[in-house]
Design a protein around this motif. Structure first.
Motif, short mmCIF file in Angstrom:
data_model
loop_
_atom_site.label_atom_id
_atom_site.label_comp_id
_atom_site.label_asym_id
_atom_site.label_seq_id
_atom_site.Cartn_x
_atom_site.Cartn_y
_atom_site.Cartn_z
N PHE A 4 5.46 -4.78 2.51
CA PHE A 4 5.50 -3.96 3.71
C PHE A 4 5.06 -2.52 3.43
CE2 PHE A 4 7.11 -1.56 7.24
CZ PHE A 4 7.14 -2.44 8.32
N ALA A 5 5.53 -1.96 2.33
CA ALA A 5 5.18 -0.57 2.00
C ALA A 5 3.68 -0.39 1.87
CB ALA A 5 5.88 -0.16 0.70
N THR A 6 3.02 -1.34 1.22
CA THR A 6 1.57 -1.26 1.03
C THR A 6 0.84 -1.36 2.37
OG1 THR A 6 1.74 -2.25 -1.16
CG2 THR A 6 -0.42 -2.34 -0.08
N ARG A 7 1.26 -2.29 3.22
CA ARG A 7 0.62 -2.45 4.53
C ARG A 7 0.85 -1.22 5.41
NH1 ARG A 7 3.35 -7.04 6.91
NH2 ARG A 7 4.71 -7.19 5.11
N LEU A 8 2.07 -0.68 5.34
CA LEU A 8 2.39 0.51 6.14
C LEU A 8 1.52 1.69 5.75
CD1 LEU A 8 4.45 1.79 8.20
CD2 LEU A 8 5.83 2.41 6.20
N LEU A 9 1.42 1.96 4.47
CA LEU A 9 0.61 3.08 4.00
C LEU A 9 -0.86 2.89 4.32
CD1 LEU A 9 2.26 3.85 0.56
CD2 LEU A 9 1.95 5.47 2.42
N GLN A 10 -1.34 1.67 4.14
CA GLN A 10 -2.75 1.42 4.42
C GLN A 10 -3.06 1.61 5.90
OE1 GLN A 10 -4.18 -2.64 3.88
NE2 GLN A 10 -6.11 -1.86 3.04
N LEU A 11 -2.16 1.13 6.76
CA LEU A 11 -2.39 1.23 8.20
C LEU A 11 -2.49 2.68 8.65
CD1 LEU A 11 -0.47 -0.87 10.88
CD2 LEU A 11 -1.26 1.45 11.30
N PHE A 12 -1.48 3.48 8.28
CA PHE A 12 -1.42 4.84 8.80
C PHE A 12 -2.32 5.82 8.05
CE2 PHE A 12 2.71 3.32 10.60
CZ PHE A 12 2.33 3.44 11.93
N SER A 13 -2.50 5.63 6.77
CA SER A 13 -3.35 6.57 6.02
C SER A 13 -4.82 6.40 6.37
CB SER A 13 -3.15 6.40 4.51
OG SER A 13 -3.58 5.12 4.09
N THR A 14 -5.19 5.24 6.94
CA THR A 14 -6.58 5.02 7.33
C THR A 14 -6.78 5.09 8.84
OG1 THR A 14 -6.25 2.60 7.40
CG2 THR A 14 -6.99 3.56 5.31
#
Length: 228
Positions: A4-14
């Motif tokens: 979840f942490a990886t998906r969350l960061l990828q979603l919002f940082s991009t």
């Protein structure tokens, strides 16, 4: 599947800034691209979003400068991040954000951050900060801004629902005006079966503060009924 942490960061940082300048002098800003904010988000997600099971999405308007815009975590100002969530940081903590203060009141009543975030995901319809003349601005404050941001809000909700594996039987709006637009967006997308709408935390803190206990109890009643 990435955690979840990886998906969350990828979603919002991009998540992209508007391709062209917004009308009326409104400016969009993404704190998610700042290394310090990404570190806080990663640590927060690793602590509270470890499990990959489905959660109920709770959507505010867009992040404020002193809450999610500073920490990267919706409705979580620096004080709440350290004192309630136990995430140490070097951010200034002088000013409480009213919405964050209310949110962590009802989170405490729902079992604290660990219990709450196991069932819910706090976010925003439009995930980037909006300001005008240095002050917080809501995406629905002018028809021209709504029109300009509508495609990005559709993208935001779709990405969050699908990539973060949110529950589809229900979503929650924080704010009645926000709820009107969340319902319109959902009518177009068909992501959630129904939308629960609650008064916005800032409204309750600014205009109904004498009834704080009653308002917190209302949140606990509605959100508690969604836990499964």
């Amino acid at each position: 599947m990435p955690d979840f942490a990886t998906r969350l960061l990828q979603l919002f940082s991009t998540f992209p800034l508007p391709a062209t300048p917004l009308p009326l002098g409104v400016e969009a800003r993404s704190s998610y691209q700042e290394p310090e904010v990404q570190d806080l988000m990663r640590r927060f997600a690793q602590r509270f979003y470890r499990a990959n099971h489905q959660r109920v999405g709770i959507f505010g308007i867009n992040p404020g400068r002193f809450g999610g815009g500073r920490t990267g975590i919706s409705f979580t100002d620096p004080v709440a991040l350290s004192d309630s969530c136990g995430i140490t940081h070097n951010l200034p903590q002088k000013r409480r954000e009213l919405s964050s203060e209310f949110v962590y009141n009802f989170i405490a009543e729902l079992g604290g951050p660990a219990g709450f975030y196991d069932h819910f995901f706090l976010s925003a319809v439009y995930p980037l900060e909006l300001t005008r003349e240095g002050k917080n601005y809501n995406y629905y404050d002018a028809p021209a801004i709504i029109k300009a941001l509508w495609p990005d809000m559709l993208r935001s909700l779709t990405s969050q629902a699908e990539r973060l594996n949110l529950r589809r039987d229900v979503a929650v709006s924080l704010g009645r005006r926000n709820g009107e637009f969340l319902q319109k967006l959902n009518n177009e997308l068909g992501l959630f079966e129904r939308i629960e709408i609650l008064d916005h935390p800032r409204f309750l803190m600014q205009y109904r503060r004498k009834r704080l206990a009653e308002n917190v109890a209302r949140y606990v009643e509605v959100l508690g009924s969604l836990v499964r």
